[in-house]
Design an enzyme around this catalytic site. Structure first.
Site, PDB file in Angstrom:
ATOM      1  CB  SER A   7       2.600   1.584 -11.809  1.00  0.00           C
ATOM      2  OG  SER A   7       1.791   1.899 -12.932  1.00  0.00           O
ATOM      3  CG  HIS A  32       6.674   2.248 -13.396  1.00  0.00           C
ATOM      4  ND1 HIS A  32       7.892   1.836 -13.896  1.00  0.00           N
ATOM      5  CD2 HIS A  32       5.734   1.658 -14.172  1.00  0.00           C
ATOM      6  CE1 HIS A  32       7.690   1.018 -14.926  1.00  0.00           C
ATOM      7  NE2 HIS A  32       6.384   0.899 -15.114  1.00  0.00           N
ATOM      8  CG  ASP A  34       3.092   1.624 -16.583  1.00  0.00           C
ATOM      9  OD1 ASP A  34       4.140   1.065 -16.960  1.00  0.00           O
ATOM     10  OD2 ASP A  34       2.608   1.477 -15.442  1.00  0.00           O
ATOM     11  CG  MET A  36       0.357   1.406 -21.948  1.00  0.00           C
ATOM     12  SD  MET A  36      -0.968   0.475 -21.161  1.00  0.00           S
ATOM     13  CE  MET A  36      -0.165   0.004 -19.633  1.00  0.00           C
ATOM     14  CG  HIS A  65       7.309   0.432 -18.845  1.00  0.00           C
ATOM     15  ND1 HIS A  65       6.513  -0.518 -18.218  1.00  0.00           N
ATOM     16  CD2 HIS A  65       7.812  -0.168 -19.950  1.00  0.00           C
ATOM     17  CE1 HIS A  65       6.538  -1.629 -18.917  1.00  0.00           C
ATOM     18  NE2 HIS A  65       7.319  -1.448 -19.972  1.00  0.00           N
ATOM     19  CG  MET A  67       4.637  -0.870 -22.238  1.00  0.00           C
ATOM     20  SD  MET A  67       3.460  -1.100 -20.901  1.00  0.00           S
ATOM     21  CE  MET A  67       3.692   0.459 -20.042  1.00  0.00           C
ATOM     22  CG  MET A 136       7.154  -6.263 -19.120  1.00  0.00           C
ATOM     23  SD  MET A 136       6.590  -4.955 -18.002  1.00  0.00           S
ATOM     24  CE  MET A 136       4.879  -5.419 -17.715  1.00  0.00           C
ATOM     25  N   GLY A 141       0.570  -4.198 -20.786  1.00  0.00           N
ATOM     26  CA  GLY A 141      -0.585  -3.458 -21.323  1.00  0.00           C
ATOM     27  C   GLY A 141      -1.654  -3.069 -20.325  1.00  0.00           C
ATOM     28  CG  PHE A 142      -4.638  -4.334 -19.839  1.00  0.00           C
ATOM     29  CD1 PHE A 142      -5.609  -3.371 -20.118  1.00  0.00           C
ATOM     30  CD2 PHE A 142      -4.224  -5.174 -20.866  1.00  0.00           C
ATOM     31  CE1 PHE A 142      -6.155  -3.251 -21.393  1.00  0.00           C
ATOM     32  CE2 PHE A 142      -4.762  -5.067 -22.142  1.00  0.00           C
ATOM     33  CZ  PHE A 142      -5.732  -4.109 -22.405  1.00  0.00           C
ATOM     34  N   GLY A 143      -2.863  -2.785 -15.969  1.00  0.00           N
ATOM     35  CA  GLY A 143      -2.600  -2.936 -14.548  1.00  0.00           C
ATOM     36  C   GLY A 143      -3.509  -4.008 -13.959  1.00  0.00           C
ATOM     37  N   GLY A 144      -3.184  -4.449 -12.762  1.00  0.00           N
ATOM     38  CA  GLY A 144      -4.080  -5.331 -12.017  1.00  0.00           C
ATOM     39  C   GLY A 144      -4.131  -6.777 -12.478  1.00  0.00           C
ATOM     40  CG  ASP A 174       5.897  -2.997 -14.625  1.00  0.00           C
ATOM     41  OD1 ASP A 174       4.865  -3.041 -13.947  1.00  0.00           O
ATOM     42  OD2 ASP A 174       6.067  -2.193 -15.567  1.00  0.00           O
ATOM     43  N   GLY A 175       4.496  -5.865 -12.762  1.00  0.00           N
ATOM     44  CA  GLY A 175       3.280  -6.607 -13.098  1.00  0.00           C
ATOM     45  C   GLY A 175       2.908  -7.612 -12.029  1.00  0.00           C
ATOM     46  N   GLY A 176       1.807  -7.332 -11.345  1.00  0.00           N
ATOM     47  CA  GLY A 176       1.311  -8.264 -10.332  1.00  0.00           C
ATOM     48  C   GLY A 176       2.197  -8.354  -9.096  1.00  0.00           C
ATOM     49  N   GLY A 196       1.418  -1.208  -9.001  1.00  0.00           N
ATOM     50  CA  GLY A 196       0.301  -0.292  -9.240  1.00  0.00           C
ATOM     51  C   GLY A 196      -0.880  -0.659  -8.380  1.00  0.00           C
TER      52      GLY A 196
HETATM   53  C1  DX5 Z   1       1.634  -3.047 -17.270  1.00  0.00           C
HETATM   54  C2  DX5 Z   1       2.420  -1.887 -16.722  1.00  0.00           C
HETATM   55  C3  DX5 Z   1       2.594  -1.924 -15.266  1.00  0.00           C
HETATM   56  C4  DX5 Z   1       1.359  -1.889 -14.459  1.00  0.00           C
HETATM   57  C5  DX5 Z   1       1.645  -2.620 -13.182  1.00  0.00           C
HETATM   58  O1  DX5 Z   1       1.825  -3.170 -18.624  1.00  0.00           O
HETATM   59  O2  DX5 Z   1       3.715  -1.827 -17.305  1.00  0.00           O
HETATM   60  O3  DX5 Z   1       3.514  -0.926 -14.808  1.00  0.00           O
HETATM   61  O4  DX5 Z   1       0.892  -0.605 -14.177  1.00  0.00           O
HETATM   62  O5  DX5 Z   1       0.486  -2.677 -12.509  1.00  0.00           O
HETATM   63  P1  DX5 Z   1       0.127  -3.787 -11.430  1.00  0.00           P
HETATM   64  O6  DX5 Z   1       1.101  -3.603 -10.318  1.00  0.00           O
HETATM   65  O7  DX5 Z   1      -1.258  -3.393 -11.100  1.00  0.00           O
HETATM   66  O8  DX5 Z   1       0.263  -5.113 -12.120  1.00  0.00           O
HETATM   67 ZN    ZN Z   2       5.289  -0.447 -16.306  1.00  0.00          ZN
END
Ligand code: DX5
Ligand code: ZN
Length: 218
Positions: A7, A32, A34, A36, A65, A67, A136, A141-144, A174-176, A196
């Protein structure tokens, strides 16, 4: 075949071209993207213009993706910007079947995504029509963010639903996602990992992708 989709949300945008090259060198299968809108999710990221920029940098499939609320309005924009796959949230579409069909008419692969609190059963009527299901594993909504462990059971449930269709439907998470959880997710039936932070926060991006792949396949 395991698909790894870095991502770019966590990439260094002032050096995006080089970061994408490093992801390619590490064996990324898709990129990927994202998108938003600040309504469906609290955060605002980027839109078709950045997708088009990434398309001009890389020939990898672009896994977009969305959102965003009411994604039907933007399907054509994301097709013309070069998306290969377009995933929409079931929570964001009143007429989900129409949206999925429109994505396919535009020549893209259609995916549907589920937020953590949306049950797998929400897929029942739409699964025969889609190419991908995105579970998900953090709040969208957020990375990390931290992976939510209870999503593993949902992944198993969705894998079972996909198996019953007797069609090839990608199961993506997707996520963490990191080396810590990739193995058990793949064993639960996942075939596409989005990551990501665990890739782009590393000093050596190609190695991070290779390590994620080997952890996933152990
Ligand atoms: C979150 C995004 C993800 C995000 C994943 O809403 O859809 O794609 O970038 O990031 P990590 O891998 O950092 O959780
Ligand atoms: Zn995503």
């Amino acid at each position: 075949m395991l698909t790894i989709a870095p991502s770019i949300l966590s990439a260094d945008f002032k050096d995006l071209k080089r970061q994408i090259r490093l992801a390619e060198q590490g064996g990324a299968d898709w990129l990927h993207l994202d998108v938003m809108d600040g309504n469906f999710v609290p955060n605002i990221s980027f839109g078709p213009m950045i997708v088009k920029t990434v398309r001009s940098i890389s020939r990898l499939p672009l896994d977009t993706h969305l959102m965003i609320d009411d994604p039907l309005r933007y399907i054509e924009d994301f097709r013309s910007s070069g998306s290969t796959r377009l995933t929409v949230h079931v929570e964001a579409c009143i007429h989900l079947h129409r949206v999925v069909e429109r994505i396919k008419q535009e020549g893209m692969r259609a995916g549907v995504a589920l937020n953590p609190a949306t049950p797998a059963s929400a897929l029942k009527e739409i699964i025969p029509f889609v190419d991908l299901v995105l579970v998900m594993t953090v709040n969208t909504g957020f990375g990390g963010q931290e992976f939510i462990p209870s999503m593993l059971a949902k992944v198993r449930e969705v894998a079972d639903m996909i198996g019953k269709t007797r069609r090839k439907v990608f199961l993506e998470v997707d996520g963490g996602i990191s080396e810590r959880n990739a193995g058990e997710l793949v064993r639960a039936g996942v075939d596409a990992l989005v990551a990501g932070h665990s890739i782009f926060s590393q000093r050596n991006i190609p190695r991070a992708i290779r390590n994620l792949r080997s952890a996933a396949l152990q």
